[in-house]
Design an enzyme around this catalytic site. Structure first.
Site, PDB file in Angstrom:
ATOM      1  N   ASN A 141     -14.944  23.597  -8.084  1.00 45.02           N
ATOM      2  CA  ASN A 141     -14.377  23.227  -6.789  1.00 45.02           C
ATOM      3  C   ASN A 141     -14.346  21.711  -6.668  1.00 45.02           C
ATOM      4  OD1 ASN A 141     -13.792  22.674  -4.150  1.00 45.02           O
ATOM      5  ND2 ASN A 141     -15.081  24.291  -3.292  1.00 45.02           N
ATOM      6  N   CYS A 184     -12.612  20.624  -2.080  1.00 42.40           N
ATOM      7  CA  CYS A 184     -13.012  20.722  -0.670  1.00 42.40           C
ATOM      8  C   CYS A 184     -12.956  19.353  -0.002  1.00 42.40           C
ATOM      9  CB  CYS A 184     -14.416  21.310  -0.590  1.00 42.40           C
ATOM     10  SG  CYS A 184     -14.910  21.611   1.103  1.00 42.40           S
ATOM     11  N   CYS A 229      24.825  26.593  15.833  1.00 41.87           N
ATOM     12  CA  CYS A 229      25.426  25.900  14.680  1.00 41.87           C
ATOM     13  C   CYS A 229      26.208  24.695  15.156  1.00 41.87           C
ATOM     14  CB  CYS A 229      26.303  26.861  13.873  1.00 41.87           C
ATOM     15  SG  CYS A 229      27.654  27.610  14.815  1.00 41.87           S
ATOM     16  N   CYS A 240      21.289  29.423  12.230  1.00 39.28           N
ATOM     17  CA  CYS A 240      21.945  30.649  12.691  1.00 39.28           C
ATOM     18  C   CYS A 240      20.947  31.798  12.711  1.00 39.28           C
ATOM     19  CB  CYS A 240      23.117  31.001  11.776  1.00 39.28           C
ATOM     20  SG  CYS A 240      23.927  32.537  12.271  1.00 39.28           S
TER      21      CYS A 240
END
Lengths: 444, 424
Positions: free
Chosen positions: B135, B138, B352, B393
């Protein structure tokens, strides 16, 4: 056969339940989800369909962002009675009918209920978003404290003018107070709305003052800088049949007024009730009398459902409340015994080539303890007869597009003028007239 | 039925869906529930050194909602496991024993010292786990102690720690990368150079998700104060996809296996990561939003889509999109597409038109006839093919972008006459 009319057919508790709100108000989660459905259309069809031109996508967006107060201001800026209209507008034939989501999803945004959510929010907060312009020194008389008159008065006050309103009844509000179905206008909603409107100041309401009796148009025109007439309907269409005045025969609007103003358990309710008419007034009385405990309620209309004034939604409300709607029949005889209504005879009709209903000769008889006439209302010009009256056209006061009558200093609006007999139309008439009056007072 | 078996860096699992190192994989209880639900593997929540565990705060999460959708972005300020190392090791051993076909990779974070890594690896190896994940990502709490992102932002440290791990353990080593860096290829190359068997990315992004305007503090708020946390969820997916593609395209890390992480919530998201070269994918936010049973759709949906496409196993399409990720300078400047509107599908919302009018190229005309019917029409000459109208749209397939045949040959910026740097 004896008639059966009595009060308190149902317990007070049952009636209270029956007269509860037609729609529960939207909760915050519902309002958030529903407002998120709005596409925020450009050149929105809903706004175009609204007689007062409310920026509907604008106010819905404000609800969606948590700005309900702003949403209410957007609504009330165009329609000061936006609170009432949210409950009584036939949205299914106005804004919601043209919502583009009808095409996309077969389900419009429920604009009316969102409008109620926003306006309730503002009224509950006690906020007053409107202020008066500087005093103009002008004074306008408004005849009638219904939607048209109050809308006109409020806008005039906003524009800085002094307004005196004359109202024939004991309370202001017009049909909002006296004529709308109770379950659409709970909790003194009409009275609260009037108080909200009056908060702007410079509006005085004189109740119990009738035009043609206590005041005359000529005199008002002499004293005031301008006059607005919002008389509404002051006459009820009659049935020209024998026994039309028998016990048990009522004008629907009069009875609705009693429903709005009296203790519901004290009202006389027949076992079998007949309503004649096809408009929303007929629906309102039919549903309300059913909710008071009438056993059968039959609404009879002389044409077909397509010609009915009542909207499809209103008919559904009636039918789900157990009202039987019969079409293509007209009343031909009222049967009474000892002056008391016992039944109504109807003749079947068919529509002729001109679209008019004509009797077929075949009849049926419906037992009736009560008969409610809801066959329309009209303007009776009597109150204007002692003054120089504005022109009347097709039984309404003629007005131009600015709601100005044939008299240069007199404007009119609402049900006494042409146009749809809707609260929202009356509000728009009053608003348009106020701006026209303002223009006239400034520039002549 | 497609074969969803996943094999990455020598670690196999019945499907490519793993739960990422996070709260859902902190305990035997959770992990067994995940395996019962059908998850292919887990990366066990990060273990630290032996000794007193770290301490977590309350509360720990903040999130972004959008238009009625919950948690499109999630932020956390939780640290590594706050349970004793021995308990975690016992539970990992038990889980792997009972679920031998599932992938169990153990996430590790200890100080940047050779001895610390040697000690933890010796312990972890005894659990029977399939691999370890380092790790280095983090972004909060641990980085201030010289761990997590503090290592992940320095390629030299990554390489060194990876080398230690490969030296002291035979387990496959996954290096988890932080996105809080300007060029993701550098830590990936360092991991590769250090002998990493795979990289996992992205870890969470430094974030403040919201400010509580009453408390005047970031959320989550701990006794009136807040800190930046790590951002994840659907909102970060585009960033993750881009970073994954960078590593997949980099010639120096071409064959380095990748475990994809970042806002994966359904089979389609997973397929996109695999198409960019990922072997397995790791999920956290979606499970924390809905619970473990989302795995059902992930497996089912991926399988159905693969069947439909004729892919019999993951290798059939893994990396298939990588060759089509290029650099802007190689795009064809002569390619032209324009918007077309299917008037039969148009619902007349006008979005539109207004977005093109206000914010783009004034290429969609608005007309209203006497009945109020609105018609929106593309002005072909004005349309630059930007795609905005297609995106706004609300109706599927109403607006589409259609290629305009102009007969012009491929021409990129390098060859374009407007390019002052063009090779003469």
């Amino acid at each position: 056969m004896s008639s059966d009319i009595r009060s308190g057919r149902l317990s007070a508790e049952s009636i209270r339940e029956n007269y509860a709100d037609l729609h529960a108000p939207l909760n915050p989660l519902q309002a958030k989800q529903e407002s998120a459905r709005c596409l925020f259309c450009h050149d929105a069809p809903c706004t175009e369909a609204c007689p007062t031109g409310i920026d509907i996508p604008g106010f819905i967006r404000k609800i969606s962002t948590g700005n309900s107060q702003g949403a209410a201001k957007t609504i009330l800026a165009e329609n000061i009675m936006g609170g009432t209209c949210a409950n009584v507008c036939p949205v299914e034939e106005l804004c919601e009918q043209v919502c583009v989501l009808n095409t996309a999803e077969d389900k419009p945004v429920i604009i009316g209920q969102l409008q109620r959510y926003a306006t309730d929010h503002l009224f509950d907060s006690g906020a007053q978003p409107f202020i008066r312009a500087a005093d103009s020194g002008k004074h306008i008389a408004v005849i009638g404290a219904g939607p048209a008159g109050l809308s006109c008065a409020h806008r005039l006050a906003m524009l800085g003018h002094q307004v005196t309103v004359f109202e024939a009844k004991d309370k202001p509000g017009g049909l909002n107070e006296y004529g709308l179905a109770t379950y659409k206008m709970l909790d003194e909603r009409a009275a609260k709305e009037v108080s909200f409107i009056l908060e702007i100041g410079n509006i005085t309401i004189n109740t119990g003052i009738s035009l043609g009796k206590d005041i005359e148009l000529d005199a008002l025109r002499e004293v005031y800088d301008a006059v607005f007439i919002g008389l509404g309907h002051n006459a009820i269409n009659q049935l020209w049949l024998d026994n039309a005045n028998a016990e048990g025969v009522h004008n629907a609007v009069d009875f609705i007024q009693r429903i709005r103003q009296q203790d519901l358990t004290s009202l006389p309710v027949g076992r079998n009730v007949v309503v004649i008419g096809g408009g929303n007034t007929a629906i309102d009385i039919a549903v309300q009398i059913k909710k008071l405990g009438a056993e059968t309620v039959t609404m009879v209309y002389r044409r077909g459902t397509d010609q009915m004034g009542a909207t499809e939604y209103e008919r559904e409300v009636a039918q789900t409340n157990g009202v039987l709607i019969r079409t293509h029949a007209q009343p031909v005889r009222i049967n009474a015994v000892d002056g008391q209504l016992i039944s109504v005879v109807f003749e079947y009709t068919r529509v002729d080539s001109d679209g008019r209903p004509v009797g077929t000769g075949e009849t049926f008889t419906t037992p009736a303890d009560q008969l409610f006439k809801a066959i329309g209302q009209s303007l009776h010009p009597g109150p204007l007869s002692k003054s120089q009256a504005p022109d009347i056209e097709r039984k309404r006061i003629w007005v131009d597009q600015n709601q100005r009558t044939s008299l240069p200093d007199v404007w009119a609006g609402g049900d006494c003028t042409t146009g749809d007999d809707l609260t929202v139309v009356a509000v728009q008439d009053g608003k348009v007239a106020a701006h026209s009056i303002d223009e006239y007072l400034e520039h002549g | 039925m497609a074969d969803l078996t996943c094999n990455i860096a020598g670690v196999t699992s019945p499907n490519p869906f793993w739960l990422a190192s996070a709260p859902p994989t902190d305990k035997q209880f959770n992990v067994e529930r995940a395996f019962e639900a059908g998850w292919g593997g887990v990366v066990w929540k990060t273990l630290g050194e032996a000794g007193p565990p770290i301490v977590n705060v309350s509360s720990r999460y903040g999130s972004i909602d959008y238009n009625g959708q919950r948690m499109i972005g999630l932020n956390n300020i939780e640290l590594i496991t706050d349970r004793p190392l021995e308990i975690n090791l016992e539970e990992i051993t038990a889980v792997k024993r009972d679920w031998p076909d599932r992938a169990v990779v153990v996430s590790l974070m200890v100080p940047c010292e050779e001895q610390a890594w040697r000690e933890i690896l010796e312990k972890v190896e005894q659990t029977g786990c399939d691999g370890v994940e380092l790790n280095f990502g983090c972004p909060h709490g641990m980085s201030e102690r010289g761990m997590g992102a503090a290592v992940g932002q320095v390629p030299e440290y990554i390489q060194e720690v990876t080398e230690w791990c490969k030296h002291y353990s035979d387990l496959p080593v996954f290096v988890k990368l932080t996105p809080n860096i300007s060029d993701i290829r550098r830590p990936a190359r360092a991991a590769h150079a250090g002998g990493a068997d795979a990289v996992s990315l992205i870890n969470t992004i430094n974030s403040i998700v919201t400010i509580d305007l009453d408390l005047m503090a970031p959320t989550p708020t701990v006794d009136g104060k807040g800190v930046h946390g790590g951002y994840c969820g659907p909102a970060v997916r585009p960033i993750a996809l881009s970073m994954v593609s960078e590593i997949a395209r980099d010639p120096r890390t071409t064959n380095l296996p990748i475990s994809g992480i970042g806002g994966i919530g359904n089979w389609r998201d997973a397929a996109e990561f695999i198409a960019l070269g990922c072997g397995s994918v790791q999920v956290c936010t979606a499970a924390m939003c809905f619970g473990f049973r989302i795995i059902d759709d992930m497996v089912d949906g991926l399988n159905d889509w693969m069947d439909e496409k004729g892919y019999s196993n993951l290798e059939d399409f893994r990396g298939a999109a990588v060759p089509n990720v290029t650099d802007w300078q190689y795009l064809d400047l002569n390619y032209k597409s324009i918007a077309t509107i299917d008037q039969d599908k148009c619902i007349e919302c006008g979005l539109c038109h207004i977005t093109c009018e206000d914010t783009s190229h004034q290429a969609i005309a608005a007309n209203k006839d006497k009945d109020g019917k609105r018609t929106y029409t593309v002005i072909d000459e004005e349309c630059v093919g930007c795609n905005l109208c297609h995106l706004v749209c609300p109706v599927p397939d109403c607006i589409s972008m259609v290629e305009v045949e102009n007969g012009l040959p491929y021409m990129n910026w390098g060859d374009h006459p407007n390019n002052p740097m063009r090779d003469k």
